[in-house]
Structure formats: C-alpha cells, structure tokens
Design a protein around this motif. Structure first.
Motif, mmCIF file in Angstrom:
data_model
loop_
_atom_site.group_PDB
_atom_site.id
_atom_site.type_symbol
_atom_site.label_atom_id
_atom_site.label_comp_id
_atom_site.label_asym_id
_atom_site.label_seq_id
_atom_site.Cartn_x
_atom_site.Cartn_y
_atom_site.Cartn_z
ATOM 1 N N UNK B 175 0.778 -1.303 0.056
ATOM 2 C CA UNK B 175 -0.099 0.032 -0.024
ATOM 3 C C UNK B 175 0.852 1.156 0.094
ATOM 4 N N UNK B 176 1.981 0.976 0.211
ATOM 5 C CA UNK B 176 3.068 2.143 0.323
ATOM 6 C C UNK B 176 3.625 2.570 -1.083
ATOM 7 N N UNK B 177 3.481 1.558 -2.043
ATOM 8 C CA UNK B 177 4.242 1.863 -3.293
ATOM 9 C C UNK B 177 3.888 3.046 -4.088
ATOM 10 N N UNK B 178 2.757 3.234 -4.054
ATOM 11 C CA UNK B 178 2.411 4.632 -5.019
ATOM 12 C C UNK B 178 2.724 5.895 -4.515
ATOM 13 N N UNK B 179 2.775 5.888 -2.954
ATOM 14 C CA UNK B 179 2.982 7.246 -2.213
ATOM 15 C C UNK B 179 4.501 7.387 -2.687
ATOM 16 N N UNK B 180 5.489 6.227 -2.215
ATOM 17 C CA UNK B 180 6.757 6.298 -2.416
ATOM 18 C C UNK B 180 7.127 6.442 -3.992
ATOM 19 N N UNK B 181 6.508 6.246 -5.034
ATOM 20 C CA UNK B 181 6.835 6.671 -6.357
ATOM 21 C C UNK B 181 6.459 8.153 -6.627
ATOM 22 N N UNK B 182 5.133 8.429 -5.840
ATOM 23 C CA UNK B 182 4.997 9.900 -6.022
ATOM 24 C C UNK B 182 6.160 10.720 -5.401
ATOM 25 N N UNK B 183 6.512 10.338 -4.369
ATOM 26 C CA UNK B 183 7.824 11.077 -3.819
ATOM 27 C C UNK B 183 8.855 11.138 -4.543
ATOM 28 N N UNK B 184 9.165 10.178 -5.576
ATOM 29 C CA UNK B 184 10.354 10.273 -6.549
ATOM 30 C C UNK B 184 9.709 11.517 -7.382
ATOM 31 N N UNK B 185 8.706 11.516 -7.682
ATOM 32 C CA UNK B 185 8.295 12.619 -8.805
ATOM 33 C C UNK B 185 8.420 13.956 -8.133
ATOM 34 N N UNK B 186 8.218 14.028 -6.935
ATOM 35 C CA UNK B 186 8.347 15.182 -6.149
ATOM 36 C C UNK B 186 9.850 15.839 -6.206
ATOM 37 N N UNK B 187 10.494 14.657 -6.052
ATOM 38 C CA UNK B 187 12.088 14.964 -5.977
ATOM 39 C C UNK B 187 12.875 15.076 -7.367
ATOM 40 N N UNK B 188 11.994 14.805 -8.281
ATOM 41 C CA UNK B 188 12.460 15.161 -9.938
ATOM 42 C C UNK B 188 11.986 16.727 -9.907
ATOM 43 N N UNK B 189 10.748 17.117 -9.808
ATOM 44 C CA UNK B 189 10.318 18.428 -9.616
ATOM 45 C C UNK B 189 11.202 19.301 -8.933
ATOM 46 N N UNK B 190 11.673 18.988 -7.449
ATOM 47 C CA UNK B 190 12.215 19.835 -6.776
ATOM 48 C C UNK B 190 13.678 19.928 -7.434
ATOM 49 N N UNK B 191 14.261 18.796 -8.003
ATOM 50 C CA UNK B 191 15.708 18.862 -8.509
ATOM 51 C C UNK B 191 15.546 19.815 -9.847
ATOM 52 N N UNK B 192 14.734 19.718 -10.480
ATOM 53 C CA UNK B 192 14.587 20.286 -11.969
ATOM 54 C C UNK B 192 14.264 21.871 -11.631
ATOM 55 N N UNK B 193 13.153 22.314 -10.934
ATOM 56 C CA UNK B 193 12.745 23.551 -10.980
ATOM 57 C C UNK B 193 12.985 24.192 -9.340
ATOM 58 N N UNK B 194 13.194 23.484 -8.558
ATOM 59 C CA UNK B 194 13.529 23.962 -7.286
ATOM 60 C C UNK B 194 12.221 24.234 -6.641
#
Lengths: 203, 473
Positions: B175-194
């Motif tokens: 049940x934690x899988x999707x939220x963990x992947x969502x966090x990856x996406x947020x990290x990409x956004x943070x790394x690319x656009x701050x």
C-alpha cells in the motif's frame, strides 16, 4: 354384687314392656312420593337452567364488555393514528428562507392543539433544504428552519422542553429530482414523536 | 499538457529531407530554438519534421523509455505526476507514448549524432542535442540496480546529469508503493525547478455519506470511514497524519478526529446535544475550530484538541449565522462565513474571535451567497464559491488586495480545496453532466477530472504527506 340384681330388673322390665305392647308401631321409614320427586326434579332443572342462563348472560356481558373495550381501543388507536398523521404533516419553505409561510401557520396551529391535548407528548422538528445551496451552509439553514417552527409553537404556550430541533441540511431529500418541484418538497420541516405518543387524544 | 509534433498550429516545412537538414542547421546555429519532435504518423518513413518556436513556454520534460519492464508502473506514475504538476511541457516521443520504448531510440541513432546504445535510457551518453531539438529541457531516466530504483535527471541544455536519486521502493503490491513513487516524482520536480511538488498528496472526499481518500492522480481510492453513519466535511490536520469530520447522530452532529495510519478515531468533546460541523484544524494542530448550530443560531467555536476540553465561542450571531471557519497558515486569523449582512458572505477575524470584518467584498443586494472558504497554504488567497445567476462558481480572494476573481464559469462549481502548492484547486463540478471532482491549475488554467464517478463532494486536499503517514490499513 349389688349391681347384678339391677341389671336383672331392667331386663325383666324390658321384657314385660315388650309383652304388653301388642301390634308393632308403624314403620317410620319414608315412603317414596311421586309428586314431590317430580317437583324436586323440576326445581333442580329450573335451578340449573337459571344458572346456565346466568352464566350465558355473564359470558355475553363479558363478551360485550370485551368487545366494547376492543372497540374503544381500536377507536383510540384510530384516533392515535389520525393524530399522528396530523402531527407528521410537514411544512415548507421558500428558497434560502426560514420564515413560516402564512399557509403553514394553520398546520403548526394543529400541532399546538395536539401538544396541548397530549401533555406527555414530546416531538423533534428536523429542518431540511434543497440541493441548490451550499452543502455546509444548508446545515445552518436547516437549523434555522427547525428553530423557527419551534419558536412558533413555543410562542403559543407549549413548553420548549417538549420540542427538540435538528438539521439535516440537504442530506436527506424526500424528492430525488433536480427541478423546482423536487426542491420545493425538500425545503421542509419534519415532525416526529420522541415520546408520549402511544395513545394520543384528538384535540 | 503533452506536446506532439505535427499539430496544426505548427509550421510544417516540406519537403521532409530539406526539413531534416534545416533542423540540423538550426540546431547547430541556434541551439536554444526549440524544435518539435517527429510526427508520429509518418515517423516510420522518417521524412517529416515540424518546427515551432514558442518563447516563454514551460520547460520541456521528457521521460525516457527504457528497461526493465518492472519499472513500467513507476514510469507511468512519475510521468503522470510530472504532467499533473502543470509545470512542464511533457514531450511525447514518437510512437505516441513517452513511457513506451521502441521508436524513440531509433531517431537517436538515425540522427547520426552521439549514438548512445541501450535505448537512450541509460544515465551516460544521452544525445542531448537531439533532446534539445525535441524541445526538452529536462530528461528523466529510470533504471533498476538490484533492489534500488535509480532516477537520473538530465539537464539537457547544460548537457549533463543534474541529479541522481536512488530509492528502494516498496513492492508493487504494498500500500506504500504509490506514495513512494509519488515522492520520487516530487524529487524530480524539486531537482529540476527547485519547487516542491504535490505528487505525494491525497484528497479526502465524501461519497454516499462515507469518507474516502484518493491519490492526487486519481488512483487508489479507498474507504476511510469507520462507521455506517452519514459523514460530512472531512478536514486534514497540517501534519497529514490526522483528519477530522462530522457524523450525523440522532438529533445532533458529532465531530471525530481520526488517525490516518491506524484508522482509530476519537470523538471531539461536545455538549452532546448540538449540531457540530465543518471542523478545521489550527496549523499547529492543537485547536479545532468548527460550527455549532443551536436554537439561537449557528456560531464558530473552538475546542482544545490535546486535552479535549475548553470550549470557546468565537462569534455571537444572535440573528445571524456564522460558520465554516478556516485558519490562515500562520494560525493568526480565521476566515468564515457570516449571514450578518443578509446573505452569507466571507468574513475574517483574529483567531481569538476579535476584530471581525468583511473579507471578500460584495455588492449588497447584487452579489449572491458566498460560502465554503478555504485559506491557501501560502496564505495569499482564500478560495470560496459564490452564487452567480443561480449557480455556484469558484472564486479566489487575494488576501493582500482584498479583490476577488471568478475562476470558473462552466456549469456549477463548488467547495474548492487547495493543493499544498497553493496553485492547484480541487472542486466539485457538474460540467461533464454529473457532479464529480475536478482539479484546476491556476497558473495555466488547465483542468482535469480527478474522478470519473458521480456523487463525490466536499473534497479536502492533504498537505504534503509525511513518510510515516504512508501506510493505511
């Protein structure tokens, strides 16, 4: 030895009496009398008949009494049902309004009479809204609608403690449509009995 | 919004070979000019190139196809999250779908520049000029190293790797899988656009009298109500670990606070006979403000949540109703609805109930009812809905200037709730013919349905969810 001669004397006397008695005395044992038997039998039959008649009369009386009781219960039940129906009659409101419409005042007056005739009766008024307003605001509006009906009733002398109010907003529609007909039906106050509604007197 | 080559608004240069040459020429001379990718309908012949120059567009983002297939779900979720962030032009590679491998790698090779091998998804040796030609500013590659998922963010313009994130994801079935992947996406956004993203957030909403939760991308809908009673008005605590809601009990409304992880709930203290509704947590989570309807009217109250005590009344309505409190993110003020001027409108007061004043201006006798305010997480706006010509529309109040603007106009739109980035709003709309939840991006105006089911309402968008709040039983 003095007692023996007395016994002998007594025996002799008895013998003498018996010897000079002549014919035996008439039989005193009862002889059957046909007339009296018949009379007695008649009397007995009459008594039984009377008793049976009395019992039948009593039973009949009891039956009638029971019937009367049942009839009156049914009548009372009918009355209670009629009063309940009167009590459950809803009142309705204009859109986003909580004032009592003039044509609904009579409905509330009837409820006041019922509450006056049945002093143990306690009721709950629930306010409802149509689906057009805001979901959460409608809880406040439904509360206003329930309260304004209560205020009307209380202002006519009914003890406020006998009436509870609640709001369901637009959460419990009775008409499911999405037009003015359905909305008008859903903008309402409902009246339900909390207690004291088992045997209601007609006002 | 995905960008595909060959659309009608793009100038198409023909013949194709000339176009390809031109593309190369433009690339070499002026590398900052964006070129669109190949038209997928003719890519097999490899002859047509659309060219477009659009200054000021959002940065282009391409999610590289690649192996292994076990990452397909991860790739799909990340691609959708980045798309739904509304901060990128998502670039669809030829073949139609950026998550599918296939045609994408071939143009790379056929272009004759920097053959990469390995399908272009590997971290090293990306064909940066090509991706720049496709309009990409960033490219994201996913790879699997034993049990670790490696996300590589390429800065296309700089021609190098911006950031590499290594993460051990829970199994697909967790049940934690999707939220963990969502966090990856947020990290990409943070790394690319701050900028912090909202991928790792959820929404609560009411449907059929029950409280449900759903991921912000519309997946993973789950029931969180723990009773059969009719529920309303879910509201998140700022820590994302608890939520409050109202339940109808016989003759009154009972407030509950429920723990997200355990599902356990506790009744909020009340007098037991009142109708309590629209709970709202203070930002520090210590106080719960709510509306209480009694015979006198409806007013705003607060209660101390920690000790379940100390009921305080903030408004005294007498002949008006006061309801629907919402805290400013600094906890200093509360916006609320009041009928003191007749129709319900949006007011504001200090958190202790003092200094009550009109918040969202209105024209007396003209402006319709205004309801359901929610203060944005950045504190700058308050979203609410207002009756416009007999139907409800979402409005946003600018807190500093105290001006309002109407956000929606199609159909009936109500009960807005802010995303943690304060630029997305979720609201209820019947624009598709039935009432469902929609999400709008205030920057781009892009709108998408969150659900395809009717009957969902009263949405509440979570804050960014903490790691430990991930699991729900």
């Amino acid at each position: 030895m003095r007692r023996l001669p007395l016994l002998v004397l007594a025996g002799l006397a008895a013998a003498a009496l018996a010897a000079c008695g002549g014919s035996p005395p008439p039989q005193t044992a009862p002889q059957p009398n046909a007339d009296s038997i018949a009379a007695a039998e008649r009397a007995e039959a009459d008594r039984r008949a009377r008793e049976e008649a009395d019992a039948r009369a009593r039973e009949e009386a009891e039956r009638i009494a029971r019937q009367r009781a049942a009839d009156s219960l049914a009548a009372m039940g009918r009355t209670t049902e009629a009063v309940r129906t009167m009590l459950a009659t809803m009142i309705h409101f204009d859109f986003d309004k909580s004032n009592i419409r003039p044509d609904d005042a009579g409905v509330l007056d009837q409820k006041i009479s019922i509450l006056q005739a049945n002093p143990n009766l306690r009721i709950r008024i629930s306010g409802h809204c149509d689906e057009r307003g805001s979901d959460e605001y409608n809880l406040a509006l439904g509360n206003r609608r329930a309260t304004s009906a209560k205020q009307y009733v209380v202002s006519h002398g009914i003890d406020a403690g006998r009436i509870e109010t609640v709001s369901y907003g637009e959460e419990r529609p009775i008409a499911q449509g999405h037009d003015e007909t359905a909305w008008a039906q859903n903008r309402r106050d409902e009246f339900e009995i909390l207690s004291g509604g088992d045997a209601l007197r007609h006002p | 919004m995905s960008r595909t080559a060959g659309q009608s608004d793009r100038r198409t240069v023909a013949p194709a070979r000339a176009a390809a040459l031109l593309a190369g020429a433009v690339l070499s001379v002026c590398p900052t000019v964006r070129l669109s990718g190949q038209d997928s309908s003719v890519v097999d012949r490899g002859v047509r190139v659309g060219i477009i120059y659009r200054p000021g567009v959002r940065p282009g983002m391409v999610l590289l196809p690649g192996r292994p297939a076990v990452l397909d779900s991860v790739r799909a979720i990340v691609a959708r999250d980045l798309d739904y962030s509304d901060r990128f032009e998502m670039i669809t590679l030829p073949g139609g779908d950026s998550i599918r491998l296939g045609a994408a790698a071939n143009p790379t090779r056929s272009s004759g520049r920097g053959r990469t091998g390995g399908g272009g998804g590997e971290a090293a040796g990306l064909n940066y000029p090509l991706f720049q030609a496709l309009g990409a500013d960033f490219a994201v590659a996913l790879a699997q190293a034993t049990d670790t998922t490696v996300v590589t963010l390429h800065d296309v313009a700089a021609g190098g790797v911006r950031r590499e994130v290594k993460k051990r994801l829970p199994p697909l079935t967790s049940p934690d899988f999707r939220l963990a992947v969502h966090r990856l996406a947020d990290q990409v956004l943070q790394a690319s656009l701050g900028a912090p993203g909202v991928a790792a957030s959820r929404l609560l909403f009411v449907m059929d009298g029950k409280v449900w939760q759903i991921d912000q991308d519309g997946a993973d809908k789950r029931l969180v109500s723990s009773s059969d009673r009719q529920a309303m008005s879910p509201a998140w605590a700022a820590d994302g670990r608890r939520f409050a809601y109202m339940e109808f009990w016989a003759g009154h409304g009972q407030l509950f606070v429920q723990d997200m992880a355990t599902g356990k709930r506790a009744a909020v203290v009340t007098t037991g006979a009142a109708l309590d509704f629209t709970p709202a947590f203070s930002p520090d989570g210590k106080t719960l403000a709510f509306s209480r309807a009694i015979e006198e009217g409806t007013d705003v109250y607060t209660v101390n949540l920690k000790d379940n005590c100390c009921l305080q009344r903030l408004t005294v309505g007498r002949f008006s109703d006061n309801l629907s409190p919402t805290y400013s993110p600094d906890g200093q003020r509360i916006a609320f609805v009041s009928t003191r001027a007749g129709l319900p409108q949006i007011y504001v007061m200090a958190a202790d109930g003092t200094d009550q004043q009109l918040f969202a201006p209105f024209d007396y006798g003209v402006t319709g009812s205004s309801n359901a305010p929610e203060w944005s997480p950045d504190g700058q706006s308050v979203a609410f809905h207002r009756d416009v010509a007999g139907t409800l529309q979402v409005f946003v109040l600018d807190v500093r200037t105290r001006t309002v603007r109407q956000l929606t106009s199609v159909g009936r739109n109500e009960d807005p709730t802010w995303a943690p980035d304060s630029r997305h709003l979720c609201f209820v709309s019947d624009r598709s013919g039935y009432r469902q939840l929609w999400i709008i991006d205030l920057e781009t105006g892009r709108i998408r349905p969150l659900l395809q089911q009717s009957g969902a309402r009263l949405p509440a968008w979570s804050p960014r969810l903490p790691e430990t709040a991930a699991s729900t039983p």
